[in-house]
Design a protein around this motif. Structure first.
Motif, PDB file in Angstrom:
ATOM      1  N   VAL A 125       0.895  -1.276  -0.002  1.00  0.00           N
ATOM      2  CA  VAL A 125       0.089  -0.019  -0.100  1.00  0.00           C
ATOM      3  C   VAL A 125       0.633   1.341   0.026  1.00  0.00           C
ATOM      4  N   MET A 126       0.819   2.264  -0.980  1.00  0.00           N
ATOM      5  CA  MET A 126       1.194   3.581  -0.974  1.00  0.00           C
ATOM      6  C   MET A 126       0.496   4.621  -0.517  1.00  0.00           C
ATOM      7  N   GLY A 127       0.459   5.376   0.165  1.00  0.00           N
ATOM      8  CA  GLY A 127      -0.522   6.518   0.677  1.00  0.00           C
ATOM      9  C   GLY A 127       0.545   7.587   1.324  1.00  0.00           C
ATOM     10  N   THR A 128      -0.518   8.656   1.934  1.00  0.00           N
ATOM     11  CA  THR A 128       0.254   9.714   2.481  1.00  0.00           C
ATOM     12  C   THR A 128       0.721   8.941   3.729  1.00  0.00           C
ATOM     13  N   VAL A 129       1.681   9.804   4.551  1.00  0.00           N
ATOM     14  CA  VAL A 129       2.227   9.511   5.629  1.00  0.00           C
ATOM     15  C   VAL A 129       1.031   9.196   6.830  1.00  0.00           C
ATOM     16  N   ASP A 155      11.757   5.640   1.877  1.00  0.00           N
ATOM     17  CA  ASP A 155      11.207   5.685   0.606  1.00  0.00           C
ATOM     18  C   ASP A 155       9.858   6.772   0.793  1.00  0.00           C
ATOM     19  N   MET A 156       9.231   6.780   1.603  1.00  0.00           N
ATOM     20  CA  MET A 156       8.240   7.843   1.951  1.00  0.00           C
ATOM     21  C   MET A 156       8.889   9.387   1.733  1.00  0.00           C
ATOM     22  N   ALA A 157       9.929   9.541   2.346  1.00  0.00           N
ATOM     23  CA  ALA A 157      10.643  10.872   2.176  1.00  0.00           C
ATOM     24  C   ALA A 157      11.028  11.284   1.104  1.00  0.00           C
ATOM     25  N   ARG A 158      11.633  10.223   0.284  1.00  0.00           N
ATOM     26  CA  ARG A 158      12.419  10.475  -1.026  1.00  0.00           C
ATOM     27  C   ARG A 158      11.515  10.373  -2.310  1.00  0.00           C
ATOM     28  N   LEU A 159      10.510   9.387  -2.151  1.00  0.00           N
ATOM     29  CA  LEU A 159       9.777   9.131  -3.354  1.00  0.00           C
ATOM     30  C   LEU A 159       8.227   9.489  -3.246  1.00  0.00           C
ATOM     31  N   VAL A 160       7.595   8.975  -2.385  1.00  0.00           N
ATOM     32  CA  VAL A 160       6.102   8.871  -2.206  1.00  0.00           C
ATOM     33  C   VAL A 160       5.548  10.335  -1.845  1.00  0.00           C
ATOM     34  N   SER A 161       6.030  10.788  -0.878  1.00  0.00           N
ATOM     35  CA  SER A 161       5.379  12.133  -0.346  1.00  0.00           C
ATOM     36  C   SER A 161       5.649  13.192  -1.442  1.00  0.00           C
ATOM     37  N   LEU A 179       7.054   7.292  -8.079  1.00  0.00           N
ATOM     38  CA  LEU A 179       5.928   6.315  -7.712  1.00  0.00           C
ATOM     39  C   LEU A 179       6.163   4.659  -8.039  1.00  0.00           C
ATOM     40  N   ALA A 180       6.665   4.718  -9.511  1.00  0.00           N
ATOM     41  CA  ALA A 180       7.078   3.681 -10.063  1.00  0.00           C
ATOM     42  C   ALA A 180       8.151   2.895  -9.315  1.00  0.00           C
ATOM     43  N   GLU A 181       9.125   3.716  -8.759  1.00  0.00           N
ATOM     44  CA  GLU A 181      10.306   2.990  -8.070  1.00  0.00           C
ATOM     45  C   GLU A 181       9.694   2.560  -6.776  1.00  0.00           C
ATOM     46  N   ALA A 182       8.900   3.142  -6.256  1.00  0.00           N
ATOM     47  CA  ALA A 182       8.297   2.670  -4.639  1.00  0.00           C
ATOM     48  C   ALA A 182       7.407   1.539  -4.837  1.00  0.00           C
ATOM     49  N   ALA A 183       6.426   1.504  -6.093  1.00  0.00           N
ATOM     50  CA  ALA A 183       5.787   0.319  -6.009  1.00  0.00           C
ATOM     51  C   ALA A 183       6.699  -0.608  -6.563  1.00  0.00           C
ATOM     52  N   ARG A 184       7.669  -0.599  -7.376  1.00  0.00           N
ATOM     53  CA  ARG A 184       8.484  -1.872  -7.562  1.00  0.00           C
ATOM     54  C   ARG A 184       9.254  -2.244  -6.423  1.00  0.00           C
ATOM     55  N   SER A 185       9.552  -1.548  -5.490  1.00  0.00           N
ATOM     56  CA  SER A 185      10.209  -1.770  -4.303  1.00  0.00           C
ATOM     57  C   SER A 185       9.133  -2.700  -3.337  1.00  0.00           C
ATOM     58  N   LEU A 186       7.985  -2.340  -3.324  1.00  0.00           N
ATOM     59  CA  LEU A 186       6.981  -3.126  -2.568  1.00  0.00           C
ATOM     60  C   LEU A 186       6.864  -4.509  -3.044  1.00  0.00           C
ATOM     61  N   VAL A 187       6.785  -4.755  -4.443  1.00  0.00           N
ATOM     62  CA  VAL A 187       6.736  -5.954  -5.075  1.00  0.00           C
ATOM     63  C   VAL A 187       7.891  -6.863  -4.809  1.00  0.00           C
ATOM     64  N   ALA A 188       9.276  -6.179  -4.916  1.00  0.00           N
ATOM     65  CA  ALA A 188      10.516  -6.925  -4.577  1.00  0.00           C
ATOM     66  C   ALA A 188      10.586  -7.469  -3.168  1.00  0.00           C
ATOM     67  N   ARG A 189       9.758  -6.898  -2.443  1.00  0.00           N
ATOM     68  CA  ARG A 189       9.622  -7.305  -1.066  1.00  0.00           C
ATOM     69  C   ARG A 189       8.604  -8.370  -0.666  1.00  0.00           C
ATOM     70  N   GLY A 204      -0.380   9.973 -10.860  1.00  0.00           N
ATOM     71  CA  GLY A 204       0.918   9.856 -11.233  1.00  0.00           C
ATOM     72  C   GLY A 204       1.387   8.603 -12.093  1.00  0.00           C
ATOM     73  N   VAL A 205       0.820   7.515 -11.376  1.00  0.00           N
ATOM     74  CA  VAL A 205       1.242   6.275 -11.972  1.00  0.00           C
ATOM     75  C   VAL A 205       0.711   6.046 -13.431  1.00  0.00           C
ATOM     76  N   ALA A 206      -0.493   7.052 -13.799  1.00  0.00           N
ATOM     77  CA  ALA A 206      -1.113   6.728 -15.222  1.00  0.00           C
ATOM     78  C   ALA A 206      -0.398   7.574 -16.215  1.00  0.00           C
ATOM     79  N   ALA A 207       0.618   8.503 -15.616  1.00  0.00           N
ATOM     80  CA  ALA A 207       1.286   9.383 -16.614  1.00  0.00           C
ATOM     81  C   ALA A 207       2.487   8.653 -17.233  1.00  0.00           C
ATOM     82  N   GLY A 208       2.641   7.134 -17.005  1.00  0.00           N
ATOM     83  CA  GLY A 208       3.968   6.672 -17.426  1.00  0.00           C
ATOM     84  C   GLY A 208       3.594   5.333 -17.989  1.00  0.00           C
ATOM     85  N   PRO A 209       4.282   4.248 -18.442  1.00  0.00           N
ATOM     86  CA  PRO A 209       3.813   3.016 -18.653  1.00  0.00           C
ATOM     87  C   PRO A 209       3.424   2.344 -17.730  1.00  0.00           C
TER      88      PRO A 209
END
Length: 240
Positions: A125-129, A155-161, A179-189, A204-209
Motif C-alpha cells: 500500500v502506498m499512501g500519505t504518511v 522511501d516515503m520521504a524520498r519518493l512517495v510524499s 511512484l513507479a520505483e516505490a511500487a516496484r520496491s514493494l513487489v520486490a519485498r 501519477g502512475v497513469a502518467a507513464g507506462p
C-alpha cells in the motif's frame, strides 16, 4: 438507471475529485446521457490539510467535512463517496454527522483486489504518511485475509510524499518515476499487488507506462462501487 443521486465530497485534492467524476462516467455501462449516475460534486479545497491535522500541526478538518456532508444531504443525495483516502481517518465523525451511507474507499479497494483475482496474501500500500500511520489499509484489509506492507520511511520521504506533492501542484508527469520505483520496491519485498492508497497516486502512475503487476486505482475502485450503489443499491462487503 435509478434515481439515486450520489454525493461526492471532494476537493482533497481538486484534480483527484475531477478524475473521480471522469472515472464515474467512463466506468458506467451507458449508451446515452440518461443512463449515467446522477451525481453532485462538492469540491471544497479549503478543507484543512489532513496529514497536518493527523500529526497535530494543523486544524481539524472535520467541521469543514461535515459542512460538505450537510450540503450534499440538502441537495438530495442518497449516499456519499469521498475520493480522498486520508479523509477516511475521520469516518467515525462523518458517519455520526450524517444519515447517509458513506461508501468506504478501503472496502472499495478490497473489492477491486477480488475483482482482479488477487488472492489473500501480501499486498503493498502506498499512501500519505497519515493514511499509513492511521493503519487504514492495514486494519481494513486484514479482515479480507491480506497482510499489508508499506514503503519504509526513507522511501516515503524520498519518493512517495514528494510525488504526491507534485500531483497536487499539477506536475503529474514528474510523479511517475518516483511512484513507479516505490511500487516496484514493494513487489520486490513480496507484494503480489500494490494498492494506490492516495487519490493523487493513480494520477501519477497513469502518467507513464503501465506497471507490470496488479495495482488498485482507488479512484476507479470507489467509482465502481458508487456505480453499483446507484444502479442496484449495492455496497461492497466491509473487510474490517
Amino acid at each position: 438507471m435509478s434515481e439515486r443521486i450520489l454525493g461526492v465530497l471532494g476537493g482533497m485534492g481538486p484534480l483527484a475529485s475531477a478524475e473521480f467524476m471522469r472515472q464515474l462516467t467512463l466506468l458506467t455501462p451507458a449508451e446515452r446521457d440518461q443512463e449515467h449516475v446522477p451525481a453532485i460534486l462538492w469540491s471544497d479545497p479549503r478543507v484543512p490539510d489532513r496529514v497536518a491535522a493527523r500529526r497535530g500541526t494543523g486544524p481539524d478538518p472535520l467541521p469543514v467535512l461535515v459542512r460538505g456532508l450537510r450540503g450534499l444531504e440538502a441537495a438530495g443525495c442518497g449516499a456519499i463517496a469521498i475520493p480522498c483516502n486520508t479523509a477516511h481517518g475521520w469516518i467515525v465523525g462523518m458517519r455520526a454527522a450524517t444519515r447517509l451511507p458513506i461508501l468506504h474507499i478501503v472496502d472499495a479497494a478490497a473489492e477491486d483486489l477480488r475483482r482482479q483475482g488477487v488472492r489473500p496474501g501480501t499486498v503493498g500500500v502506498m499512501g500519505t504518511v497519515a493514511t499509513l500511520e492511521m493503519g487504514l489499509y492495514q486494519d481494513g484489509l486484514r479482515g479480507g485475509g491480506w497482510d499489508v506492507i508499506v514503503p519504509p520511511p526513507e522511501d516515503m520521504a524520498r519518493l512517495v510524499s514528494p510525488a504526491i506533492a507534485e500531483v497536487k501542484a499539477n506536475r503529474v508527469e514528474a510523479a511517475y518515476a518516483p511512484l513507479a520505483e516505490a511500487a516496484r520496491s514493494l513487489v520486490a519485498r513480496g507484494a503480489t499487488a500494490v494498492v494506490l492508497g492516495c487519490t493523487e497516486i493513480p494520477l501519477g502512475v497513469a502518467a507513464g507506462p503501465a506497471l507490470p503487476f496488479p495495482v488498485v486505482d482507488t479512484i476507479a475502485a470507489l467509482a465502481r462501487v458508487s456505480i453499483a450503489w446507484a444502479r442496484e443499491g449495492a455496497t461492497p462487503a466491509a473487510v474490517a
